[in-house]
Design a protein around this motif. Structure first.
Motif, PDB file in Angstrom:
ATOM      1  N   GLY A 273      63.755  47.320  -2.121  1.00 43.08           N
ATOM      2  CA  GLY A 273      63.668  48.735  -1.779  1.00 43.08           C
ATOM      3  C   GLY A 273      64.298  49.021  -0.429  1.00 43.08           C
ATOM      4  N   LEU A 274      64.016  48.168   0.552  1.00 46.52           N
ATOM      5  CA  LEU A 274      64.561  48.367   1.897  1.00 46.52           C
ATOM      6  C   LEU A 274      66.079  48.302   1.894  1.00 46.52           C
ATOM      7  CD1 LEU A 274      62.513  46.513   4.622  1.00 46.52           C
ATOM      8  CD2 LEU A 274      63.230  48.881   4.530  1.00 46.52           C
ATOM      9  N   ILE A 275      66.609  47.258   1.195  1.00 44.62           N
ATOM     10  CA  ILE A 275      68.067  47.121   1.163  1.00 44.62           C
ATOM     11  C   ILE A 275      68.686  48.347   0.497  1.00 44.62           C
ATOM     12  CG2 ILE A 275      69.966  45.796   0.181  1.00 44.62           C
ATOM     13  CD1 ILE A 275      68.310  43.304   0.541  1.00 44.62           C
ATOM     14  N   GLY A 276      68.081  48.776  -0.622  1.00 37.99           N
ATOM     15  CA  GLY A 276      68.606  49.943  -1.323  1.00 37.99           C
ATOM     16  C   GLY A 276      68.590  51.176  -0.439  1.00 37.99           C
ATOM     17  N   LEU A 277      67.464  51.367   0.238  1.00 42.13           N
ATOM     18  CA  LEU A 277      67.314  52.557   1.083  1.00 42.13           C
ATOM     19  C   LEU A 277      68.343  52.530   2.213  1.00 42.13           C
ATOM     20  CD1 LEU A 277      65.368  54.864   0.909  1.00 42.13           C
ATOM     21  CD2 LEU A 277      63.983  53.779   2.663  1.00 42.13           C
ATOM     22  N   ALA A 278      68.481  51.364   2.851  1.00 45.13           N
ATOM     23  CA  ALA A 278      69.438  51.244   3.945  1.00 45.13           C
ATOM     24  C   ALA A 278      70.841  51.509   3.418  1.00 45.13           C
ATOM     25  CB  ALA A 278      69.352  49.851   4.556  1.00 45.13           C
ATOM     26  N   TRP A 279      71.136  50.991   2.245  1.00 40.98           N
ATOM     27  CA  TRP A 279      72.463  51.179   1.648  1.00 40.98           C
ATOM     28  C   TRP A 279      72.744  52.669   1.462  1.00 40.98           C
ATOM     29  CZ3 TRP A 279      75.093  46.754  -0.796  1.00 40.98           C
ATOM     30  CH2 TRP A 279      76.370  47.101  -1.247  1.00 40.98           C
ATOM     31  N   VAL A 280      71.733  53.399   0.950  1.00 38.06           N
ATOM     32  CA  VAL A 280      71.944  54.823   0.712  1.00 38.06           C
ATOM     33  C   VAL A 280      72.117  55.574   2.028  1.00 38.06           C
ATOM     34  CG1 VAL A 280      70.855  56.895  -0.224  1.00 38.06           C
ATOM     35  CG2 VAL A 280      70.712  54.778  -1.461  1.00 38.06           C
ATOM     36  N   MET A 281      71.425  55.111   3.076  1.00 38.29           N
ATOM     37  CA  MET A 281      71.437  55.884   4.313  1.00 38.29           C
ATOM     38  C   MET A 281      72.642  55.598   5.196  1.00 38.29           C
ATOM     39  SD  MET A 281      67.456  56.532   5.224  1.00 38.29           S
ATOM     40  CE  MET A 281      67.299  55.283   6.391  1.00 38.29           C
ATOM     41  N   ILE A 282      73.246  54.398   5.059  1.00 39.96           N
ATOM     42  CA  ILE A 282      74.384  54.071   5.918  1.00 39.96           C
ATOM     43  C   ILE A 282      75.647  54.596   5.256  1.00 39.96           C
ATOM     44  CG2 ILE A 282      75.690  52.215   6.981  1.00 39.96           C
ATOM     45  CD1 ILE A 282      73.106  50.609   6.982  1.00 39.96           C
ATOM     46  N   GLU A 283      76.382  55.447   5.976  1.00 38.83           N
ATOM     47  CA  GLU A 283      77.404  56.200   5.288  1.00 38.83           C
ATOM     48  C   GLU A 283      78.633  55.466   4.814  1.00 38.83           C
ATOM     49  OE1 GLU A 283      78.048  60.062   6.932  1.00 38.83           O
ATOM     50  OE2 GLU A 283      75.898  59.984   7.284  1.00 38.83           O
ATOM     51  N   PRO A 284      79.212  54.561   5.607  1.00 28.98           N
ATOM     52  CA  PRO A 284      80.501  54.036   5.146  1.00 28.98           C
ATOM     53  C   PRO A 284      80.412  53.146   3.897  1.00 28.98           C
ATOM     54  CG  PRO A 284      80.020  53.354   7.402  1.00 28.98           C
ATOM     55  CD  PRO A 284      78.828  54.034   6.898  1.00 28.98           C
ATOM     56  N   LEU A 285      79.231  52.755   3.481  1.00 27.96           N
ATOM     57  CA  LEU A 285      79.142  51.806   2.370  1.00 27.96           C
ATOM     58  C   LEU A 285      79.592  52.440   1.054  1.00 27.96           C
ATOM     59  CD1 LEU A 285      75.770  50.085   3.203  1.00 27.96           C
ATOM     60  CD2 LEU A 285      78.052  49.159   3.427  1.00 27.96           C
ATOM     61  N   PRO A 286      80.207  51.669   0.179  1.00 27.27           N
ATOM     62  CA  PRO A 286      80.654  52.208  -1.104  1.00 27.27           C
ATOM     63  C   PRO A 286      79.512  52.280  -2.114  1.00 27.27           C
ATOM     64  CG  PRO A 286      81.258  49.917  -0.933  1.00 27.27           C
ATOM     65  CD  PRO A 286      80.591  50.275   0.364  1.00 27.27           C
ATOM     66  N   TYR A 287      79.733  52.964  -3.202  1.00 26.58           N
ATOM     67  CA  TYR A 287      78.803  53.057  -4.343  1.00 26.58           C
ATOM     68  C   TYR A 287      77.421  53.558  -3.940  1.00 26.58           C
ATOM     69  CZ  TYR A 287      82.340  49.854  -6.086  1.00 26.58           C
ATOM     70  OH  TYR A 287      83.522  49.279  -6.409  1.00 26.58           O
ATOM     71  N   ARG A 288      77.328  54.411  -2.909  1.00 23.73           N
ATOM     72  CA  ARG A 288      75.997  54.857  -2.490  1.00 23.73           C
ATOM     73  C   ARG A 288      75.295  55.643  -3.583  1.00 23.73           C
ATOM     74  NH1 ARG A 288      77.035  58.304   2.139  1.00 23.73           N
ATOM     75  NH2 ARG A 288      74.802  58.625   2.176  1.00 23.73           N
ATOM     76  N   ARG A 289      76.090  56.422  -4.334  1.00 18.51           N
ATOM     77  CA  ARG A 289      75.507  57.219  -5.406  1.00 18.51           C
ATOM     78  C   ARG A 289      74.834  56.326  -6.450  1.00 18.51           C
ATOM     79  NH1 ARG A 289      76.826  61.867  -8.920  1.00 18.51           N
ATOM     80  NH2 ARG A 289      77.511  62.904  -7.044  1.00 18.51           N
ATOM     81  N   TYR A 290      75.527  55.200  -6.784  1.00 22.22           N
ATOM     82  CA  TYR A 290      74.959  54.332  -7.830  1.00 22.22           C
ATOM     83  C   TYR A 290      73.711  53.628  -7.326  1.00 22.22           C
ATOM     84  CZ  TYR A 290      79.291  55.509 -10.010  1.00 22.22           C
ATOM     85  OH  TYR A 290      80.310  56.227 -10.536  1.00 22.22           O
TER      86      TYR A 290
END
Lengths: 478, 380
Positions: free
Chosen positions: A156-173
Motif C-alpha cells: 500500500g505504501l509503495i503504491g501510494l508513494a508511486w501515485v503521489m510522486i509525479e514524474p513516475l510513469p503509469y501512475r493512473r494504472y
C-alpha cells in the motif's frame, strides 16, 4: 555590498542624447546604501515583529494598549517556551530510554517508589511503549503471521508513494490497482481468504447480473420499446454490481492456505488504518452520488438524498456506531451475523459519505452555470457532462474540504474504541491499564506516543492537500 | 428505484419484527415510567430532577441526559468562542510571539483526535490531583479541587431574590430598547450613542440596586473540608457547596480547547476574506484604526464567519457525546448506555436519543437559513 564601485553597471542615461556636460544629470546609479540598522538584521526583525505592537506611546489610550500588549506578549512567550521546553524535557531529556534488566515498571520508578531515578523525576517511560509496540500496532494478531500485515502495508505504501510522486510513469494504472485489486489483496492477506461462500448462490447471482447487463444493452438500443429504454442504465449498473459482487466473493472464497485470523484478533494501528482507509475510499464515490442526487431534478432522488444526508449529519458518530452495533443485528435476517469491525465500517462509511456529499455539493454549486450550459450545448449526456466537464472541476475546487473530511474521519476512527474495538487509542488505553508497567508517567507516555502518531498522519495529509491545492490552482491564478 | 427502496425498507422491518418475536420483545414506550435503579453522579441534571436511584423513572434519566448534554455544550460554546476569536486574531497579529503561539496551538490541537485529548485531560491530568482526603486550595476556604472534583461556593437564594431576577429581565429589556433607539437616531441624524457603556450601566446598576434594597437576599454555602475526625470522614463533605465533577471538567476542557482551534481558523479566514480595499477606503474616509475594525471589517467578516461558526457549535454539541468514554452522565452515556443495558429497548431508546440531536440540528439549520437571508448582500 554598498561600497562596491558601481561604474561597471549599465547606466540609465541614453547614449544617443548628449547630456554629459550638464552637471546635474546623473549618468550612473546612485550607490546602494545599506538599510538603516532599525530595519535590518535581528534588531529590525524584532522591531517589526515584536516591539512595534507594544511601543506606541503617542497618546494615553495607545500607551495603555502598548503596555497591555507587552505583558500579554511576555506571558504568551513564557507559555510557549515553558510548554515546549516541558514537552522536550519530558520526551527526550528526562526520559528513560531502555530497560536493559527487564525490570519493567521499576525502570521508571523514582527513589521514593523504590527505583533508581531521583525524587521528583518526571519523564517519559519509553521502554513501556517499546514493550507495547506490537500490541499498539497490530493488536492481538498472531506474531508469526505479522508478515501478512506488513506485506499489505508495504504494498500500500509503495503504491501510494508511486501515485503521489509525479514524474513516475503509469501512475493512473497504479491508482486503479490500489482501488480495485489492492483492497481484495489486503482482505485476503489480513483475514486469510477462504470465506464461507456457496457456489450455487454465487452462480445464480452471476447469471442474474449477466441477464441484467444484456437487458440493459438491448433496452439501450431501443429494441425493447420506449418504456423499457428508460431502465436501460439502471439495469446495466445493477447487472455490473451483481457480477462484480459474485466475482469478488468467488476470489475471497478460494482457500489460499493462509491461516484464518478473525477480525477480533486485529487491533491497534491496523484497525485504525483499515477503518480510516475504507471510510475514505468508500465515502468519495458515495458522496458524489449523494451530491448529484441532491442537485438532481428528479424529486424522489432529491428528497431521498436530502433526508439521508441531513440524517447522518444531524447525529453524532458515536450514536451511529451505537446504532450499528446494537440495531444492525435486528435489521438483518436471523443467522446473518456481522462481525463488530464490519458493523463499525458500515457506520463510518455512511456517516462520512454524508459529510463528503455536502463538501462536493459545495463544489458543484460553485461552478459557473456556463459550464453546464456549454456541456449541454455540445450534446453530451448527463453522465458524460458530469464525468468530463463538471466533476473534474468541482472536485478540484473542493480539495481542501475533501482532505479536511478525510482528516476528520481519520481522527474519528478513535471512536470505534468506545464500541469495543481496539484501535490505536483503544489499544493504548488498555496498555496503560497494564499493572506490570504501572507508574505515574505511564498514561502521559502512552498518550504522547498516540498523539504523535495521529499528528504525523493528519499533519502530513493537510500539508499534501496544501501542495495539491497550489499545484492545481496554478492555472486559475493568472 | 423507488420500488427497490420500498422493498429494502419492508425487508428491514420484516427482519426486525421476526427478530423481536424470537427474542420475546415488544415495542413500546411503557418502560419510561418504570423506575431506574442505578446511581448517576451529581450534576445539574440530577439536581434539577431530584434524581434518586430506585424512585426516579427512565423518563427522568432521559431528561437528565439531555440537560447534562446541553449544560456542557453551552459552557463549551461560550468558552470556545472566546478562546477561538482570541487565537484567530492572534494568528493575524504583527507580533511574532503571538502569531507563533497561535499557529502551533492550532496545528497541534486540530491534528490530534478529540477523544485522545479527552482521555489526556481526564486520565492524565485530573487523575493526578490529590486524593479525596487532600486538596489544592484555589481560594482559601472557598474553592478547592481534588480528585473528586472542583468545589465552589453554592449560591442560596433567600425569600425575595426573585425581585432581583425580575429587575434583571427589565434591565435587559431596557438595554434592547436603548439599542433600538440609538440605531434609529444614528440612522436619522448620524449622531452615535454610547450604547455599550450605557447598556452595561443599566444591566449592572438596576439589578444591583434592587438587590441591595430588598436586603441582599442571597447567601453562599461554602464547601466544607474536614482535616480531623475519623479518617474515612475526612476531606470535602457531601452536599456542602457546589461540586463540579471531574468528568464534566474534562469534557468541557477538551471540547473547548479542541473547538477553539477550529473557530480560530474560521475567524482568520473571515477577516482575511474582507477585501483590502475596504480597509483602505475606510482609512481614507478619515476613520481611526479602531473604528475601521469596528465599523467596516468586523461587520463584513461576521457575515462570512457566522455560518461555519454555527456548524462548529453544532459539532461541539454532537461531540459532547464522546463523554460516554469517561462516563460523564450525558444523553448517550446515561440513556443509550446504562439505561439501555438495563431495559434492552434498543429501537425506542436509540430513536429517542437520535431525535434529540436531530431536533437540535434542524433548529440550528432553520436559524442559519433565517440568518443567511437576513445578512445576504442585497445585489442590484
Amino acid at each position: 555590498m554598498a561600497k562596491k564601485p558601481t561604474s561597471n553597471r549599465p547606466t540609465r542615461a541614453r547614449p544617443g542624447k548628449a547630456q554629459p556636460d550638464k552637471g546635474y544629470v546623473r549618468t550612473e546609479d546612485a550607490p546602494v546604501l545599506p538599510p538603516p540598522p532599525s530595519e535590518a538584521g535581528i534588531s529590525g526583525w524584532l522591531w517589526h515583529n515584536v516591539l512595534a505592537s507594544c511601543s506606541d506611546f503617542t497618546s494615553i489610550g495607545s500607551a495603555v494598549r502598548s503596555i497591555v500588549m507587552a505583558f500579554f506578549t511576555v506571558f504568551v512567550g513564557w507559555l510557549t517556551i515553558s510548554t515546549a521546553w516541558g514537552l522536550f524535557d519530558f520526551a527526550v531529556l528526562s526520559a528513560v530510554w531502555s530497560d536493559p534488566d527487564g525490570i519493567k515498571r521499576e525502570a521508571c520508578f523514582t527513589i521514593d517508589q523504590g527505583g533508581q531515578l531521583p525524587s521528583g523525576w518526571h519523564g517519559a517511560c519509553w521502554p513501556f511503549v517499546a514493550a507495547k509496540m506490537k500490541f499498539m500496532m497490530y493488536g492481538p494478531y498472531d506474531i508469526d503471521q505479522l508478515w501478512r500485515v506488513n506485506l499489505a502495508g508495504i504494498i500500500g505504501l509503495i503504491g501510494l508513494a508511486w501515485v503521489m510522486i509525479e514524474p513516475l510513469p503509469y501512475r493512473r494504472y497504479v491508482g486503479i490497482f490500489l482501488l480495485t485489486v489492492y483492497p481484495l489483496l489486503t482482505i485476503i492477506l489480513l483475514y486469510g481468504g477462504g470465506f464461507d461462500v456457496s457456489l450455487m448462490t454465487l452462480s445464480i447471482i452471476f447469471m442474474i447480473g449477466l441477464a441484467l447487463i444484456t437487458f440493459g444493452r438491448l433496452a439501450g438500443r431501443g429494441l425493447l420499446g420506449e418504456t423499457m429504454a428508460a431502465f436501460a442504465s439502471a439495469g446495466g449498473i445493477g447487472g455490473w454490481l451483481l457480477v462484480g459482487y459474485a466475482v469478488v466473493m468467488l476470489i475471497l472464497g478460494v482457500d489460499y492456505g493462509l491461516r484464518t485470523i478473525d477480525t477480533n484478533q486485529w487491533g491497534g494501528l491496523l484497525i485504525t488504518l483499515v477503518v480510516a482507509i475504507t471510510g475514505i475510499v468508500a465515502s468519495l464515490p458515495l458522496g458524489i452520488v449523494l451530491a448529484l442526487g441532491r442537485r438532481s431534478s428528479m424529486p424522489i432522488a432529491r428528497i431521498l438524498s436530502i433526508v439521508f444526508i441531513e440524517f447522518w449529519r444531524g447525529v453524532p458518530l458515536i450514536t451511529v456506531l451505537f446504532m450499528a452495533s446494537v440495531m444492525l443485528p435486528l435489521f438483518l435476517p436471523e443467522g446473518v451475523n456481522f462481525d463488530n469491525l464490519l458493523r463499525a465500517l458500515i457506520g463510518v462509511m455512511l456517516f462520512s459519505a454524508a459529510y463528503m456529499a455536502e463538501v462536493i455539493r459545495g463544489g458543484l454549486q460553485a461552478m459557473d452555470k456556463g459550464q453546464y450550459e456549454g456541456a449541454d450545448a455540445l450534446g453530451l449526456s448527463y453522465w458524460e457532462k458530469m464525468r468530463l466537464i463538471i466533476l473534474p472541476q468541482a472536485l478540484t475546487h473542493v480539495i481542501p474540504g475533501i482532505v479536511n473530511t478525510f482528516i476528520g474521519l481519520f481522527k474519528d476512527t478513535t471512536l470505534v474504541s468506545i464500541i469495543g474495538l481496539f484501535d490505536l487509542l483503544g489499544a493504548a488505553q488498555s496498555a496503560i491499564s497494564d499493572v506490570a508497567w504501572a507508574t505515574p508517567v505511564q498514561a502521559h507516555t502512552g498518550y504522547l506516543f498516540v498523539a504523535a502518531v495521529f499528528f504525523v498522519f493528519c499533519f502530513g495529509m493537510s500539508r499534501y492537500s496544501i501542495y495539491m491545492e497550489n499545484k492545481l490552482s496554478r492555472g486559475r491564478k493568472h | 428505484m423507488l420500488g427497490s427502496i420500498v422493498f429494502g425498507l419492508w425487508w428491514i422491518v420484516e427482519n426486525t419484527v421476526t427478530n423481536l418475536a424470537t427474542q420475546n420483545k415488544s415495542v413500546g414506550f411503557g418502560f419510561l415510567s418504570q423506575s431506574a435503579g442505578f446511581q448517576i453522579s451529581t450534576t445539574l441534571g440530577t439536581w434539577l430532577f431530584d434524581y434518586e436511584a430506585g424512585s426516579s423513572t427512565y423518563l427522568d434519566v432521559y431528561y437528565i441526559g439531555i440537560v447534562n448534554t446541553f449544560v456542557v455544550a453551552f459552557f463549551g460554546i461560550f468558552a470556545a468562542t472566546a478562546l477561538g476569536f482570541t487565537l484567530g486574531i492572534m494568528r493575524l497579529s504583527q507580533n511574532f510571539v503571538l502569531r507563533a503561539f497561535s499557529t502551533a496551538y492550532i496545528e497541534i490541537t486540530r491534528n490530534v483526535p478529540l477523544l485522545l485529548q479527552l482521555f489526556f485531560w481526564y486520565f492524565a491530568v485530573l487523575r493526578s490531583l490529590p486524593n479525596r482526603r487532600g486538596k489544592i486550595e484555589i481560594f482559601e476556604g472557598a474553592a478547592g479541587i481534588n480528585i473528586t472534583g472542583l468545589y465552589l461556593p453554592a449560591p442560596i437564594p433567600a425569600e425575595g431574590f426573585s425581585a432581583t431576577m425580575i429587575a434583571l429581565a427589565i434591565a435587559i429589556a431596557i438595554t434592547m430598547g436603548i439599542n433600538r433607539f440609538a440605531r434609529i437616531r444614528q440612522h436619522e441624524t448620524g449622531k452615535p450613542f454610547p450604547v455599550f457603556w450605557v447598556g452595561t450601566g443599566v444591566l449592572v446598576l438596576i439589578p444591583l440596586a434592587v438587590f441591595l434594597v430588598t436586603g441582599s437576599p442571597l447567601s453562599w454555602e461554602f464547601p466544607e473540608f474536614r482535616e480531623t475526625g475519623p479518617i474515612l470522614r475526612r476531606g470535602y463533605q457531601d452536599g456542602m457547596g457546589m461540586l463540579i465533577i471531574p468528568e464534566m471538567m474534562s469534557v468541557w476542557l477538551a471540547l473547548t480547547l479542541y473547538t477553539a482551534a477550529f473557530i480560530a481558523e474560521i475567524v482568520r479566514a473571515g477577516i482575511l476574506a474582507v477585501n483590502k480595499g475596504q480597509t483602505e477606503a475606510a482609512l481614507s474616509l478619515g476613520l481611526k484604526q479602531g473604528k475601521v475594525l469596528q465599523l467596516v471589517i468586523i461587520p463584513q467578516a461576521m457575515r462570512i464567519i457566522i455560518p461555519p461558526l454555527t456548524s462548529q457549535y453544532l459539532n461541539l454539541t454532537k461531540n459532547s457525546s464522546l463523554a460516554v468514554a469517561i462516563a460523564y452522565p450525558e444523553l448517550v452515556s446515561v440513556f443509550a448506555g446504562t439505561a439501555l443495558n438495563q431495559v434492552g429497548k434498543e429501537i425506542e431508546m436509540i430513536f429517542m436519543m437520535m431525535s434529540v440531536y436531530l431536533t437540535f440540528s434542524i433548529v440550528t439549520a432553520l436559524f442559519m437559513n433565517w440568518f443567511n437571508s437576513k445578512v445576504k448582500l442585497v445585489e442590484r
